[in-house]
Design a protein around this motif. Structure first.
Motif, PDB file in Angstrom:
ATOM      1  N   GLY A 245      91.342  -3.502  50.351  1.00 32.15           N
ATOM      2  CA  GLY A 245      90.298  -4.434  49.928  1.00 32.15           C
ATOM      3  C   GLY A 245      89.466  -5.022  51.049  1.00 32.15           C
ATOM      4  N   HIS A 246      89.417  -4.345  52.200  1.00 30.59           N
ATOM      5  CA  HIS A 246      88.674  -4.897  53.336  1.00 30.59           C
ATOM      6  C   HIS A 246      87.172  -4.770  53.132  1.00 30.59           C
ATOM      7  CE1 HIS A 246      92.304  -5.472  55.669  1.00 30.59           C
ATOM      8  NE2 HIS A 246      92.665  -4.227  55.420  1.00 30.59           N
ATOM      9  N   GLY A 247      86.454  -5.852  53.415  1.00 25.35           N
ATOM     10  CA  GLY A 247      85.000  -5.860  53.341  1.00 25.35           C
ATOM     11  C   GLY A 247      84.411  -6.019  54.726  1.00 25.35           C
ATOM     12  N   TRP A 248      83.834  -7.200  55.009  1.00 23.07           N
ATOM     13  CA  TRP A 248      83.279  -7.459  56.332  1.00 23.07           C
ATOM     14  C   TRP A 248      84.395  -7.785  57.313  1.00 23.07           C
ATOM     15  CZ3 TRP A 248      78.465  -5.997  56.845  1.00 23.07           C
ATOM     16  CH2 TRP A 248      77.617  -6.028  55.745  1.00 23.07           C
ATOM     17  N   SER A 249      84.360  -7.161  58.459  1.00 22.06           N
ATOM     18  CA  SER A 249      85.334  -7.450  59.513  1.00 22.06           C
ATOM     19  C   SER A 249      84.580  -7.724  60.811  1.00 22.06           C
ATOM     20  CB  SER A 249      86.305  -6.280  59.700  1.00 22.06           C
ATOM     21  OG  SER A 249      85.611  -5.100  60.104  1.00 22.06           O
ATOM     22  N   LEU A 250      85.263  -8.372  61.733  1.00 18.82           N
ATOM     23  CA  LEU A 250      84.649  -8.714  63.009  1.00 18.82           C
ATOM     24  C   LEU A 250      84.704  -7.520  63.948  1.00 18.82           C
ATOM     25  CD1 LEU A 250      83.438 -10.893  64.908  1.00 18.82           C
ATOM     26  CD2 LEU A 250      85.797 -11.376  65.634  1.00 18.82           C
ATOM     27  N   HIS A 251      83.549  -6.992  64.297  1.00 21.36           N
ATOM     28  CA  HIS A 251      83.495  -5.946  65.322  1.00 21.36           C
ATOM     29  C   HIS A 251      83.649  -6.584  66.694  1.00 21.36           C
ATOM     30  CE1 HIS A 251      81.086  -2.375  67.257  1.00 21.36           C
ATOM     31  NE2 HIS A 251      82.213  -2.636  67.890  1.00 21.36           N
ATOM     32  N   GLY A 252      82.904  -7.665  66.937  1.00 18.24           N
ATOM     33  CA  GLY A 252      83.057  -8.330  68.219  1.00 18.24           C
ATOM     34  C   GLY A 252      82.117  -9.500  68.388  1.00 18.24           C
ATOM     35  N   LEU A 253      82.393 -10.296  69.404  1.00 16.04           N
ATOM     36  CA  LEU A 253      81.535 -11.418  69.809  1.00 16.04           C
ATOM     37  C   LEU A 253      81.066 -11.084  71.214  1.00 16.04           C
ATOM     38  CD1 LEU A 253      80.530 -14.285  68.970  1.00 16.04           C
ATOM     39  CD2 LEU A 253      82.478 -15.192  70.266  1.00 16.04           C
ATOM     40  N   TRP A 254      79.754 -10.820  71.345  1.00 16.94           N
ATOM     41  CA  TRP A 254      79.221 -10.219  72.565  1.00 16.94           C
ATOM     42  C   TRP A 254      78.336 -11.179  73.348  1.00 16.94           C
ATOM     43  CZ3 TRP A 254      76.950  -5.673  69.270  1.00 16.94           C
ATOM     44  CH2 TRP A 254      78.009  -4.940  68.702  1.00 16.94           C
TER      45      TRP A 254
ATOM     46  N   LYS B  52      85.465  -4.948  77.267  1.00 14.26           N
ATOM     47  CA  LYS B  52      84.034  -4.715  77.440  1.00 14.26           C
ATOM     48  C   LYS B  52      83.214  -5.997  77.399  1.00 14.26           C
ATOM     49  CE  LYS B  52      80.164  -1.918  75.778  1.00 14.26           C
ATOM     50  NZ  LYS B  52      79.710  -0.875  74.823  1.00 14.26           N
ATOM     51  N   HIS B  53      83.556  -6.924  76.491  1.00 12.00           N
ATOM     52  CA  HIS B  53      82.726  -8.107  76.265  1.00 12.00           C
ATOM     53  C   HIS B  53      83.416  -9.423  76.633  1.00 12.00           C
ATOM     54  CE1 HIS B  53      79.798  -5.597  74.206  1.00 12.00           C
ATOM     55  NE2 HIS B  53      80.772  -5.087  73.470  1.00 12.00           N
ATOM     56  N   GLY B  54      84.688  -9.553  76.255  1.00 17.03           N
ATOM     57  CA  GLY B  54      85.378 -10.814  76.458  1.00 17.03           C
ATOM     58  C   GLY B  54      85.472 -11.240  77.905  1.00 17.03           C
ATOM     59  N   ARG B  55      85.677 -10.282  78.795  1.00 12.40           N
ATOM     60  CA  ARG B  55      85.755 -10.612  80.218  1.00 12.40           C
ATOM     61  C   ARG B  55      84.458 -11.240  80.717  1.00 12.40           C
ATOM     62  NH1 ARG B  55      88.536  -4.948  82.273  1.00 12.40           N
ATOM     63  NH2 ARG B  55      90.694  -5.424  81.680  1.00 12.40           N
ATOM     64  N   CYS B  56      83.341 -10.896  80.062  1.00 10.59           N
ATOM     65  CA  CYS B  56      82.044 -11.430  80.482  1.00 10.59           C
ATOM     66  C   CYS B  56      81.805 -12.851  79.984  1.00 10.59           C
ATOM     67  CB  CYS B  56      80.919 -10.521  79.986  1.00 10.59           C
ATOM     68  SG  CYS B  56      80.945  -8.872  80.742  1.00 10.59           S
TER      69      CYS B  56
ATOM     70  N   LEU C  33      87.596 -18.336  70.023  1.00  7.88           N
ATOM     71  CA  LEU C  33      86.173 -18.525  69.770  1.00  7.88           C
ATOM     72  C   LEU C  33      85.656 -17.451  68.807  1.00  7.88           C
ATOM     73  CD1 LEU C  33      83.835 -20.433  70.726  1.00  7.88           C
ATOM     74  CD2 LEU C  33      83.161 -18.575  72.269  1.00  7.88           C
ATOM     75  N   SER C  34      86.130 -16.232  68.960  1.00  9.74           N
ATOM     76  CA  SER C  34      85.733 -15.149  68.057  1.00  9.74           C
ATOM     77  C   SER C  34      86.156 -15.463  66.627  1.00  9.74           C
ATOM     78  CB  SER C  34      86.367 -13.829  68.515  1.00  9.74           C
ATOM     79  OG  SER C  34      85.921 -13.461  69.795  1.00  9.74           O
ATOM     80  N   ARG C  35      87.358 -15.971  66.467  1.00 12.94           N
ATOM     81  CA  ARG C  35      87.839 -16.335  65.131  1.00 12.94           C
ATOM     82  C   ARG C  35      87.026 -17.495  64.566  1.00 12.94           C
ATOM     83  NH1 ARG C  35      92.258 -15.140  62.251  1.00 12.94           N
ATOM     84  NH2 ARG C  35      93.170 -13.974  63.992  1.00 12.94           N
ATOM     85  N   GLN C  36      86.686 -18.452  65.409  1.00 11.77           N
ATOM     86  CA  GLN C  36      85.871 -19.591  64.970  1.00 11.77           C
ATOM     87  C   GLN C  36      84.490 -19.112  64.529  1.00 11.77           C
ATOM     88  OE1 GLN C  36      85.597 -22.723  67.900  1.00 11.77           O
ATOM     89  NE2 GLN C  36      83.964 -23.789  66.798  1.00 11.77           N
TER      90      GLN C  36
END
Length: 210
Positions: free
Chosen positions: A56-65, A107-111, A122-125
């Motif tokens: 039943g998965h719909g929208w999921s978090l790809h990433g916070l960039w 790729k992104h979080g380290r930045c 923060l991504s979850r928020q």
């Protein structure tokens, strides 16, 4: 110093000067993937657990960039420790896999300049700050629709968003992602010109949740 060696040294110096620095960026782009379409394009061939029937998965978090006003940093050097396996696994409920959570950090979080835990929090928020339109979660069959309808649904469900803050992307003929631009404190803001590339398909495919 001979000319080739001098030229090489200058190029190396210029490259170092342009290196992305952790914590130095202008805003975030939050990318939301429509899981059923992602499964059809990639996930099924990988045997991804989130693509199983009944999930039943719909929208999921790809990433916070982290994003510049033009362009973006990636693979930054940071003094922060990489996340533990338990930490990446804890993101499974909104990202679909620990592997994706690890890749997004690398790729992104380290930045972001944040610790791995702070970046994931923060991504979850950010993910929780956006209301997902219910209409897509209720689909019981595949549909074709103008891509702009997806954006309009997000705008209606989230009165604080404006068109210049949201963009919808397609891959082939399928809705791929909704991308929402946020300040560093997660307030909605206008996207940079290089992010605002709306899909213009009038008949984009949208598969139903499985």
């Amino acid at each position: 110093m001979r000319l080739p060696a001098l030229l090489a040294a200058l190029l190396l110096s210029a490259s170092a000067a342009k290196a992305d620095v952790a914590g130095e960026f202008d805003y975030y782009v939050m990318a939301l993937s429509w899981t059923p379409n992602w499964c059809a394009l990639e996930g099924d061939s990988r045997g991804e657990a989130r693509c199983a029937r009944g999930g039943g998965h719909g929208w999921s978090l790809h990433g916070l960039w982290p994003q510049y006003e033009s362009g973006w940093p990636d693979y930054c050097r940071t003094r922060e420790r990489d996340p533990s396996r338990a930490m990446t696994a804890s993101m499974d409920d909104i990202m679909g896999s620990a592997g994706l959570a690890w890749h997004q950090w690398k790729k992104h979080g380290r930045c972001s300049g944040l610790s791995a835990r702070a970046y994931y929090d923060l991504s979850r928020q950010a993910f929780g700050s956006v209301k997902m339109p219910e209409v897509f979660e209720k689909l019981d069959r595949a549909v074709q629709l103008p891509a702009r309808v997806v954006e309009e649904a997000f705008l209606e469900a989230n009165p604080g968003l404006r068109p210049e803050m949201v963009t919808v992307t397609c891959r082939r003929n399928d809705i791929q992602e909704v991308r929402i631009c946020l300040t560093k404190d997660l307030s909605p803001r206008s996207c940079g010109r290089d992010v605002s590339r709306d899909c213009s398909l009038n008949k984009a495919n949208l598969a139903p949740p499985r």
